[in-house]
Scaffold this active site. Structure first.
Site, PDB file in Angstrom:
ATOM      1  N   GLY A  52       1.980  16.291  55.297  1.00 45.08           N
ATOM      2  CA  GLY A  52       2.978  15.215  55.311  1.00 45.08           C
ATOM      3  C   GLY A  52       3.625  14.857  53.986  1.00 45.08           C
ATOM      4  N   GLU A 107       0.315  10.649  49.000  1.00 45.71           N
ATOM      5  CA  GLU A 107       0.273  10.614  50.470  1.00 45.71           C
ATOM      6  C   GLU A 107       1.644  10.240  51.021  1.00 45.71           C
ATOM      7  OE1 GLU A 107      -1.060  11.339  53.045  1.00 45.71           O
ATOM      8  OE2 GLU A 107      -3.176  10.864  53.252  1.00 45.71           O
ATOM      9  N   ASP A 111      -2.246   4.712  57.168  1.00 46.15           N
ATOM     10  CA  ASP A 111      -2.247   4.166  58.525  1.00 46.15           C
ATOM     11  C   ASP A 111      -3.610   3.501  58.755  1.00 46.15           C
ATOM     12  OD1 ASP A 111      -2.422   4.199  61.476  1.00 46.15           O
ATOM     13  OD2 ASP A 111      -0.594   5.382  61.410  1.00 46.15           O
ATOM     14  N   VAL A 161       6.738   6.923  63.187  1.00 45.34           N
ATOM     15  CA  VAL A 161       7.851   7.366  62.348  1.00 45.34           C
ATOM     16  C   VAL A 161       7.775   8.862  62.064  1.00 45.34           C
ATOM     17  CG1 VAL A 161       8.473   5.191  61.245  1.00 45.34           C
ATOM     18  CG2 VAL A 161       6.558   6.533  60.324  1.00 45.34           C
ATOM     19  N   ARG A 173       9.883  17.178  60.398  1.00 42.37           N
ATOM     20  CA  ARG A 173       9.403  16.965  59.027  1.00 42.37           C
ATOM     21  C   ARG A 173      10.510  17.015  57.983  1.00 42.37           C
ATOM     22  NH1 ARG A 173       3.729  16.906  58.638  1.00 42.37           N
ATOM     23  NH2 ARG A 173       2.634  18.270  60.083  1.00 42.37           N
TER      24      ARG A 173
HETATM   25  C1  PRP Z   1      -1.306  11.895  58.448  1.00 41.14           C
HETATM   26  C2  PRP Z   1      -0.689  11.506  57.126  1.00 41.14           C
HETATM   27  C3  PRP Z   1      -1.850  11.015  56.309  1.00 41.14           C
HETATM   28  C4  PRP Z   1      -2.787  10.457  57.363  1.00 41.14           C
HETATM   29  C5  PRP Z   1      -2.714   8.959  57.357  1.00 41.14           C
HETATM   30  O1  PRP Z   1      -1.793  13.206  58.367  1.00 41.14           O
HETATM   31  O2  PRP Z   1      -0.045  12.599  56.521  1.00 41.14           O
HETATM   32  O3  PRP Z   1      -2.478  12.056  55.594  1.00 41.14           O
HETATM   33  O4  PRP Z   1      -2.353  10.983  58.639  1.00 41.14           O
HETATM   34  O5  PRP Z   1      -3.388   8.411  58.435  1.00 41.14           O
HETATM   35  P1  PRP Z   1      -4.722   7.553  58.313  1.00 41.14           P
HETATM   36  O6  PRP Z   1      -4.492   6.491  57.271  1.00 41.14           O
HETATM   37  O7  PRP Z   1      -4.860   6.969  59.701  1.00 41.14           O
HETATM   38  O8  PRP Z   1      -5.851   8.470  57.985  1.00 41.14           O
HETATM   39  P2  PRP Z   1      -2.057  14.139  59.640  1.00 41.14           P
HETATM   40  O9  PRP Z   1      -3.531  14.201  59.913  1.00 41.14           O
HETATM   41  O10 PRP Z   1      -1.164  13.725  60.779  1.00 41.14           O
HETATM   42  O11 PRP Z   1      -1.627  15.574  59.077  1.00 41.14           O
HETATM   43  P3  PRP Z   1      -0.211  16.069  58.516  1.00 41.14           P
HETATM   44  O12 PRP Z   1       0.031  15.365  57.203  1.00 41.14           O
HETATM   45  O13 PRP Z   1      -0.410  17.538  58.352  1.00 41.14           O
HETATM   46  O14 PRP Z   1       0.863  15.730  59.542  1.00 41.14           O
END
Ligand code: PRP
Length: 186
Positions: A52, A107, A111, A161, A173
């Site tokens: 991300g 990051e 979330d 989002v 993305r």
């Molecule tokens: C998403 C985002 C953060 C994480 C945040 O990654 O990129 O790294 O979730 O969420 P949290 O605070 O609930 O842990 P994801 O696992 O979707 O992988 P990606 O970045 O490859 O889409």
């Protein structure tokens, strides 16, 4: 005057939440603040959390006025689901040795907090000289574990989002803006 929405919103997307110009202006501000804060540091290791953060990181890194090394880590806890499982998995570790180095984790979004909490704990055990965090987005309403950010782009409401690195099922993305997705019915 705000620029036109390009590419246009698809039918899955409700609205532009943060337009491209607003993002770029905020990234400028963040880069300036981080550059000032690390003025007396020889070298910074910036670690992007894949996937991300890849667009935010590349925009931010190119505006830093301090020497820095670029590295990446890949973690996952979501799969294609909308909620974090809380079970964070490391898919790929950094290549750099972080001991004694000044480290900044980059990051896209904070979330539940599970990912960043895991990463901070994991990196602290490697004894960096300092460890800080920056996220483009924060959804405080979704927090489950308490994590403090050092730098933040935007606080956003609890909506799904996409864009500027963030995906839904690996789509969207590379949108230059952050858009709100229509709620997905299971
Ligand atoms: C998403 C985002 C953060 C994480 C945040 O990654 O990129 O790294 O979730 O969420 P949290 O605070 O609930 O842990 P994801 O696992 O979707 O992988 P990606 O970045 O490859 O889409």
């Amino acid at each position: 005057m705000p620029s036109a929405i390009f590419p246009p919103l698809t039918s899955d997307l409700v609205r532009v939440l943060i337009d491209a110009d607003t993002i770029q202006n905020r990234v400028d501000e963040l880069a300036k603040t981080i550059t000032e804060d690390y003025q007396n540091v020889d070298e910074l290791v910036i670690v992007g959390v894949l996937k991300g953060s890849f667009i935010f990181m590349s925009d931010l890194a190119r505006r830093l006025g301090i020497p820095h090394t670029v590295d990446f880590i890949a973690l996952s806890s979501y799969g294609n689901s909308e909620r974090s499982s809380g079970n964070v998995r490391m898919i790929m570790d950094v290549r750099e040795n972080l001991a004694g180095r000044h480290v900044l984790i980059i990051e896209d979004i904070l979330d539940s907090g599970y990912t960043l909490e895991y990463l901070i704990r994991n990196f602290e055990s490697r004894r960096p000289a300092s460890l800080k965090t920056v996220a483009l987005l924060d959804k405080p309403d979704r927090r489950i574990v308490n994590v403090e950010l050092d730098y933040l782009g935007f606080e956003i409401p609890d909506v799904w989002v996409v864009g500027y690195g963030l995906d839904y099922a690996e789509k969207y993305r590379t949108l230059p803006y952050i858009a709100e997705m229509k709620p997905v019915t299971a």
